[in-house]
Design a protein around this motif. Structure first.
Motif, PDB file in Angstrom:
ATOM      1  N   SER A  40       0.827  -1.200   0.000  1.00 25.59           N
ATOM      2  CA  SER A  40       0.000   0.000   0.000  1.00 25.59           C
ATOM      3  C   SER A  40       0.867   1.258   0.000  1.00 25.59           C
ATOM      4  O   SER A  40       1.967   1.293   0.560  1.00 25.59           O
ATOM      5  CB  SER A  40      -0.906   0.015   1.233  1.00 25.59           C
ATOM      6  N   ASP A  41       0.350   2.311  -0.611  1.00 20.96           N
ATOM      7  CA  ASP A  41       0.975   3.617  -0.457  1.00 20.96           C
ATOM      8  C   ASP A  41       0.907   4.044   1.010  1.00 20.96           C
ATOM      9  O   ASP A  41       0.017   3.619   1.763  1.00 20.96           O
ATOM     10  CB  ASP A  41       0.247   4.660  -1.307  1.00 20.96           C
ATOM     11  N   TYR A  42       1.854   4.861   1.416  1.00 21.39           N
ATOM     12  CA  TYR A  42       1.900   5.516   2.725  1.00 21.39           C
ATOM     13  C   TYR A  42       2.295   4.596   3.879  1.00 21.39           C
ATOM     14  O   TYR A  42       2.214   5.006   5.038  1.00 21.39           O
ATOM     15  CB  TYR A  42       0.567   6.213   3.058  1.00 21.39           C
ATOM     16  N   LEU A  43       2.767   3.388   3.587  1.00 24.87           N
ATOM     17  CA  LEU A  43       3.242   2.532   4.675  1.00 24.87           C
ATOM     18  C   LEU A  43       4.412   3.181   5.414  1.00 24.87           C
ATOM     19  O   LEU A  43       4.603   2.946   6.617  1.00 24.87           O
ATOM     20  CB  LEU A  43       3.662   1.158   4.144  1.00 24.87           C
ATOM     21  N   GLU A  44       5.205   3.970   4.706  1.00 26.07           N
ATOM     22  CA  GLU A  44       6.375   4.603   5.313  1.00 26.07           C
ATOM     23  C   GLU A  44       6.074   5.995   5.867  1.00 26.07           C
ATOM     24  O   GLU A  44       6.966   6.629   6.435  1.00 26.07           O
ATOM     25  CB  GLU A  44       7.507   4.697   4.282  1.00 26.07           C
ATOM     26  N   SER A  45       4.837   6.458   5.694  1.00 25.03           N
ATOM     27  CA  SER A  45       4.535   7.827   6.151  1.00 25.03           C
ATOM     28  C   SER A  45       3.101   7.944   6.654  1.00 25.03           C
ATOM     29  O   SER A  45       2.416   8.918   6.379  1.00 25.03           O
ATOM     30  CB  SER A  45       4.774   8.827   5.012  1.00 25.03           C
ATOM     31  N   ASP A  46       2.656   6.938   7.393  1.00 23.83           N
ATOM     32  CA  ASP A  46       1.305   6.946   7.950  1.00 23.83           C
ATOM     33  C   ASP A  46       1.081   8.228   8.755  1.00 23.83           C
ATOM     34  O   ASP A  46       1.886   8.581   9.626  1.00 23.83           O
ATOM     35  CB  ASP A  46       1.148   5.718   8.847  1.00 23.83           C
ATOM     36  N   ALA A  47      -0.014   8.911   8.476  1.00 27.24           N
ATOM     37  CA  ALA A  47      -0.293  10.187   9.142  1.00 27.24           C
ATOM     38  C   ALA A  47      -0.424  10.055  10.646  1.00 27.24           C
ATOM     39  O   ALA A  47      -0.266  11.045  11.375  1.00 27.24           O
ATOM     40  CB  ALA A  47      -1.565  10.812   8.569  1.00 27.24           C
ATOM     41  N   VAL A  48      -0.699   8.838  11.151  1.00 28.37           N
ATOM     42  CA  VAL A  48      -0.858   8.658  12.593  1.00 28.37           C
ATOM     43  C   VAL A  48       0.229   7.757  13.187  1.00 28.37           C
ATOM     44  O   VAL A  48       0.123   7.340  14.340  1.00 28.37           O
ATOM     45  CB  VAL A  48      -2.268   8.146  12.954  1.00 28.37           C
ATOM     46  N   PHE A  49       1.263   7.441  12.395  1.00 28.53           N
ATOM     47  CA  PHE A  49       2.462   6.752  12.895  1.00 28.53           C
ATOM     48  C   PHE A  49       2.185   5.356  13.447  1.00 28.53           C
ATOM     49  O   PHE A  49       2.869   4.892  14.356  1.00 28.53           O
ATOM     50  CB  PHE A  49       3.156   7.604  13.977  1.00 28.53           C
ATOM     51  N   ALA A  50       1.209   4.657  12.891  1.00 28.84           N
ATOM     52  CA  ALA A  50       0.750   3.403  13.504  1.00 28.84           C
ATOM     53  C   ALA A  50       1.294   2.139  12.861  1.00 28.84           C
ATOM     54  O   ALA A  50       1.026   1.039  13.347  1.00 28.84           O
ATOM     55  CB  ALA A  50      -0.782   3.351  13.474  1.00 28.84           C
ATOM     56  N   VAL A  51       2.049   2.243  11.769  1.00 31.47           N
ATOM     57  CA  VAL A  51       2.487   1.038  11.057  1.00 31.47           C
ATOM     58  C   VAL A  51       3.613   0.342  11.824  1.00 31.47           C
ATOM     59  O   VAL A  51       4.573   0.986  12.251  1.00 31.47           O
ATOM     60  CB  VAL A  51       2.962   1.379   9.633  1.00 31.47           C
ATOM     61  N   LYS A  52       3.474  -0.978  11.977  1.00 30.79           N
ATOM     62  CA  LYS A  52       4.545  -1.830  12.488  1.00 30.79           C
ATOM     63  C   LYS A  52       4.789  -2.919  11.452  1.00 30.79           C
ATOM     64  O   LYS A  52       3.828  -3.478  10.910  1.00 30.79           O
ATOM     65  CB  LYS A  52       4.162  -2.444  13.836  1.00 30.79           C
ATOM     66  N   PRO A  53       6.054  -3.229  11.151  1.00 30.40           N
ATOM     67  CA  PRO A  53       6.332  -4.196  10.082  1.00 30.40           C
ATOM     68  C   PRO A  53       5.620  -5.536  10.262  1.00 30.40           C
ATOM     69  O   PRO A  53       5.182  -6.142   9.281  1.00 30.40           O
ATOM     70  CB  PRO A  53       7.850  -4.357  10.155  1.00 30.40           C
ATOM     71  N   GLY A  54       5.463  -5.983  11.507  1.00 32.50           N
ATOM     72  CA  GLY A  54       4.818  -7.268  11.742  1.00 32.50           C
ATOM     73  C   GLY A  54       3.340  -7.289  11.447  1.00 32.50           C
ATOM     74  O   GLY A  54       2.722  -8.363  11.415  1.00 32.50           O
TER      75      GLY A  54
END
Length: 285
Positions: A236-250
């Motif tokens: 997905s787009d924005y995995l590296e720049s989520d507006a709410v900082f919630a992405v974890k690789p796992g």
């Protein structure tokens, strides 16, 4: 009488008789940090008034189906920080992440295998998994709360005149082997609401409002600590720049393409479709 060097200590002293020790600790820390911020930045009267106006507008934007303060907390990274500080899930369990501002209405109870996409228009998808204890033991009867945006990136509460209430939501009870599955559409990236003061803040700071494609989950089972999490669509787009900082690789999950008419008939979806599998592993409480 209070002046700049002494006012902080006077305010803290005024809190000394607070009966709740934790409340006293929180307020004392808040006062010290707020005063230190004002001193460090040499906050002006005009800036203070603008901040008060911003917080007033934030409160006025809140409704039964929209929580602008949670949105503000999200875009400042505070929600993710608090979630991480309080994450008590051990190694091998599902990582937690933010609740988000759209868990504002109860998910309707649905049967396993139900379709939570009530409006159509998105790419058909089957999501399945198993709720497990940390040692791999299945958790029969675990409850899995699910919510997501539609194929156009809107939650039901954002479009009450377009989407039926409960669209993209479901409350499922896992079977006697802890398994769950449901049909939906592949989520898409979407912007968080920008028509309020938080949107103005993002614009003023040159930040985009987008979140990568994801589905929310809360999983709970007797004798275990519930987990609030997402799965994010791989690529997905924005995995590296989520507006709410919630992405974890796992939590990034493959939504694999499937071109199999017999499998499509089994799941009662159009062929081809996408399939995602994600186990929810809980910490014993």
């Amino acid at each position: 009488m209070a002046d700049e060097p002494t006012v902080t200590d006077e305010v803290v002293a005024a809190l000394r008789d607070t009966g709740d020790a934790r409340l006293r600790e929180l307020l004392t820390g808040l006062v010290r940090h707020l005063h230190a911020f004002a001193r460090e930045t040499r906050l002006t009267q005009e800036e203070w008034e603008r901040a008060i106006g911003f917080l007033t507008e934030t409160g006025q934007m809140c409704t039964d189906t929209r929580q602008e303060f949670i949105l503000l907390s999200d875009v400042l990274g505070l929600s993710m920080l608090v979630e991480t500080i309080n994450d008590r899930h051990g190694p091998g369990t599902t990582e937690s992440t933010v609740l988000g501002p759209f868990h504002m209405t109860a998910s309707p109870v649905r049967e396993l295998g139900a379709d939570i996409d009530l409006v159509g228009g998105g790419e058909a998808c089957v999501v399945s998994g198993q709720v497990l204890s940390r040692d791999g033991t299945p958790l029969p009867g675990a409850v899995v709360d699910v919510w997501q945006a539609d194929g156009n990136g809107f939650y039901d509460v954002q479009q009450p005149d377009v989407q039926p209430a409960g669209n993209g939501r479901g409350l499922f009870t896992a079977d006697d082997e802890g398994r769950f599955w449901f049909r939906t559409c592949v989520p898409s990236p979407y912007p968080i609401p920008t028509d309020g003061p938080v949107g103005g803040l993002l614009e003023a700071t040159g930040r985009h409002p987008y979140r990568p494609a994801h589905i929310h989950f809360i999983a709970s089972a007797a004798g275990h600590t519930p987990v609030t999490t997402h799965i994010f669509v791989a690529g997905s787009d924005y995995l590296e720049s989520d507006a709410v900082f919630a992405v974890k690789p796992g939590l990034v999950t493959d939504f694999a393409p499937v071109d199999d008419p017999s499998a499509a008939r089994e799941f009662d979806v159009a062929n081809p479709f996408r399939q995602a599998r994600f186990d929810l592993v809980l910490e014993p409480s």
